[in-house]
Design an enzyme around this catalytic site. Structure first.
Site, PDB file in Angstrom:
ATOM      1  N   SER A 108       0.841  -1.198   0.000  1.00  0.00           N
ATOM      2  CA  SER A 108       0.000   0.000   0.000  1.00  0.00           C
ATOM      3  C   SER A 108       0.872   1.243   0.000  1.00  0.00           C
ATOM      4  O   SER A 108       1.889   1.297   0.690  1.00  0.00           O
ATOM      5  CB  SER A 108      -0.906   0.022   1.234  1.00  0.00           C
ATOM      6  OG  SER A 108      -1.559   1.277   1.339  1.00  0.00           O
ATOM      7  N   SER A 109       0.449   2.243  -0.754  1.00  0.00           N
ATOM      8  CA  SER A 109       1.186   3.509  -0.762  1.00  0.00           C
ATOM      9  C   SER A 109       1.119   4.199   0.591  1.00  0.00           C
ATOM     10  O   SER A 109       1.909   5.110   0.869  1.00  0.00           O
ATOM     11  CB  SER A 109       0.642   4.434  -1.855  1.00  0.00           C
ATOM     12  OG  SER A 109      -0.742   4.679  -1.670  1.00  0.00           O
ATOM     13  N   CYS A 110       0.192   3.763   1.469  1.00  0.00           N
ATOM     14  CA  CYS A 110       0.139   4.296   2.830  1.00  0.00           C
ATOM     15  C   CYS A 110       1.414   3.990   3.614  1.00  0.00           C
ATOM     16  O   CYS A 110       1.687   4.640   4.626  1.00  0.00           O
ATOM     17  CB  CYS A 110      -1.051   3.710   3.588  1.00  0.00           C
ATOM     18  SG  CYS A 110      -2.662   4.148   2.940  1.00  0.00           S
ATOM     19  N   TYR A 137      -2.446  -0.187   9.870  1.00  0.00           N
ATOM     20  CA  TYR A 137      -2.606  -0.851   8.583  1.00  0.00           C
ATOM     21  C   TYR A 137      -1.344  -0.724   7.735  1.00  0.00           C
ATOM     22  O   TYR A 137      -0.860  -1.705   7.148  1.00  0.00           O
ATOM     23  CB  TYR A 137      -3.801  -0.231   7.849  1.00  0.00           C
ATOM     24  CG  TYR A 137      -3.899  -0.604   6.396  1.00  0.00           C
ATOM     25  CD1 TYR A 137      -4.368  -1.850   6.006  1.00  0.00           C
ATOM     26  CD2 TYR A 137      -3.535   0.311   5.401  1.00  0.00           C
ATOM     27  CE1 TYR A 137      -4.463  -2.193   4.662  1.00  0.00           C
ATOM     28  CE2 TYR A 137      -3.626  -0.022   4.060  1.00  0.00           C
ATOM     29  CZ  TYR A 137      -4.089  -1.275   3.695  1.00  0.00           C
ATOM     30  OH  TYR A 137      -4.171  -1.607   2.363  1.00  0.00           O
ATOM     31  N   LYS A 141       1.289  -3.579   6.001  1.00  0.00           N
ATOM     32  CA  LYS A 141       1.631  -3.666   4.577  1.00  0.00           C
ATOM     33  C   LYS A 141       3.136  -3.522   4.365  1.00  0.00           C
ATOM     34  O   LYS A 141       3.724  -4.183   3.503  1.00  0.00           O
ATOM     35  CB  LYS A 141       0.877  -2.608   3.775  1.00  0.00           C
ATOM     36  CG  LYS A 141      -0.635  -2.668   3.901  1.00  0.00           C
ATOM     37  CD  LYS A 141      -1.221  -4.028   3.573  1.00  0.00           C
ATOM     38  CE  LYS A 141      -1.328  -4.310   2.106  1.00  0.00           C
ATOM     39  NZ  LYS A 141      -2.074  -5.561   1.820  1.00  0.00           N
ATOM     40  N   HIS A 180     -12.792   3.941   0.603  1.00  0.00           N
ATOM     41  CA  HIS A 180     -11.772   4.951   0.357  1.00  0.00           C
ATOM     42  C   HIS A 180     -12.421   6.165  -0.306  1.00  0.00           C
ATOM     43  O   HIS A 180     -13.633   6.232  -0.462  1.00  0.00           O
ATOM     44  CB  HIS A 180     -10.660   4.362  -0.511  1.00  0.00           C
ATOM     45  CG  HIS A 180      -9.788   3.391   0.226  1.00  0.00           C
ATOM     46  ND1 HIS A 180      -8.472   3.648   0.526  1.00  0.00           N
ATOM     47  CD2 HIS A 180     -10.042   2.167   0.738  1.00  0.00           C
ATOM     48  CE1 HIS A 180      -7.945   2.619   1.179  1.00  0.00           C
ATOM     49  NE2 HIS A 180      -8.892   1.709   1.318  1.00  0.00           N
TER      50      HIS A 180
END
Length: 320
Positions: A108-110, A137, A141, A180
């Site tokens: 995830s880009s998070c 989260y 990832k 989202h």
């Protein structure tokens, strides 16, 4: 990969999983395993291992793991982190144990640092703190990427990690609490229009910018990487449209036909100020997105109208 390659899309009920399964069928892949109800509970180590032992997938796209927007990340960080950690641990262990040929893990880009230089380069991963609202989260990832890397270094596994841009499309989670940005806004704009509301409240200032990619394009990028990329470094899966949240909210209102006023609730968190990926390595290999943002938004809303509009909520899940 050939049409006879045994492929498992882990997390087939997610946004990414649905898009990938559809693409693989369109591309003529004849041996998809674990589709629909035959997919095991991937948080169950024994069930996951038994599935791999029986079905022997040769290529895996790891899309599984719960996720959601800012609201869900604030309300259920334990559940999000636990689900993603267990799923990744179990799938990677089973893939290694049963000699699977190649795996693409969707992170995830998070997981990028909140204040990393933009556009985000994979070299910046781990160089600073993540956005606090999604830290649990995001950490899961990030750990998934590191575990893929560890398997690759210790056992020589062909495990590749991709970091997708913010994706949207059919089969997304359209609930206000779980969705989202785009699916949640589509749902709320649709409900506001149905009620005849004069206003639609949007969380935050509207200033943060995000890179959005249609799920169909993301699926194409995943298949392209599975076929063509063998690098040790993770690879960004972007190249989509960079828009502010305010721009997205206005586009959603137009597509839905909501005629009221947009109100930005500045008491709510914005999240990261900017998140766009440096996808030069992918683009240099020759891949390009094909979908126009507005057309993709229209397709997504029409799918929602046919499949989700009459439901109080959806239980669809996604991985990024």
């Amino acid at each position: 990969m050939t049409p006879h390659t045994r492929v498992f899309v882990a997390g087939g009920n997610t946004l990414y999983g649905h898009a990938l399964t559809t693409l693989l069928r369109t591309e003529g892949f004849e041996s998809l395993v674990g589709v629909g109800t035959t997919e095991p509970d991937l948080t169950d180590a024994a069930a996951t291992d038994a599935f791999f032992a029986q079905e022997r997938p040769e290529c895996v796209f790891l899309c599984a793991g719960r996720s959601g927007g800012i609201g869900l990340n604030r309300a259920a960080p334990v559940e999000l982190m636990r689900d993603n950690l267990l799923t990744t641990l179990n799938v990677l262990a089973a893939a290694h144990r049963h000699g699977m040929a190649k795996l693409l893990y969707l992170a995830s880009s998070c997981a990028y640092p909140k204040h990393a230089a933009q556009p985000l380069k994979v070299e910046s991963l781990g160089t600073g703190p993540m956005e606090p609202t999604s830290e649990a989260y995001s950490t899961a990832k990030f750990a998934g990427w590191k575990l893929c890397d560890a398997y690759r270094r210790e056992y020589g596994c062909r495990f590749v990690t991709g970091f997708p841009a913010n994706a949207f499309g059919p089969h997304d989670d359209f609930t206000p609490e779980g969705g989202h940005v785009i699916p949640a806004l589509l749902r709320r704009a649709h409900d506001a229009k149905s009620r005849g509301d004069a206003e639609l409240v949007v969380w935050g200032t509207g200033a943060p910018r995000r890179e959005f990619v249609y799920s169909r394009d993301l699926a194409r990028a995943c298949l392209f990487v599975a076929r063509n990329y063998e690098g040790e470094a993770p690879i960004n899966l972007g190249g989509g449209t960079d828009l502010s949240i305010a721009d997205v909210a206005h586009a959603v209102a137009e597509v839905v036909g909501f005629k009221g006023r947009l109100v930005f609730d500045t008491t709510k968190p914005d999240g990261a100020p900017l998140k766009a990926l440096d996808s030069a390595p992918l683009l240099d290999m020759g891949w390009r997105p094909e979908s126009d943002f507005r057309a993709a938004l229209n397709e997504t809303y029409h799918w929602f109208l046919h499949h989700r509009a009459t439901e109080g909520r959806t239980h669809a899940r996604r991985a990024v």
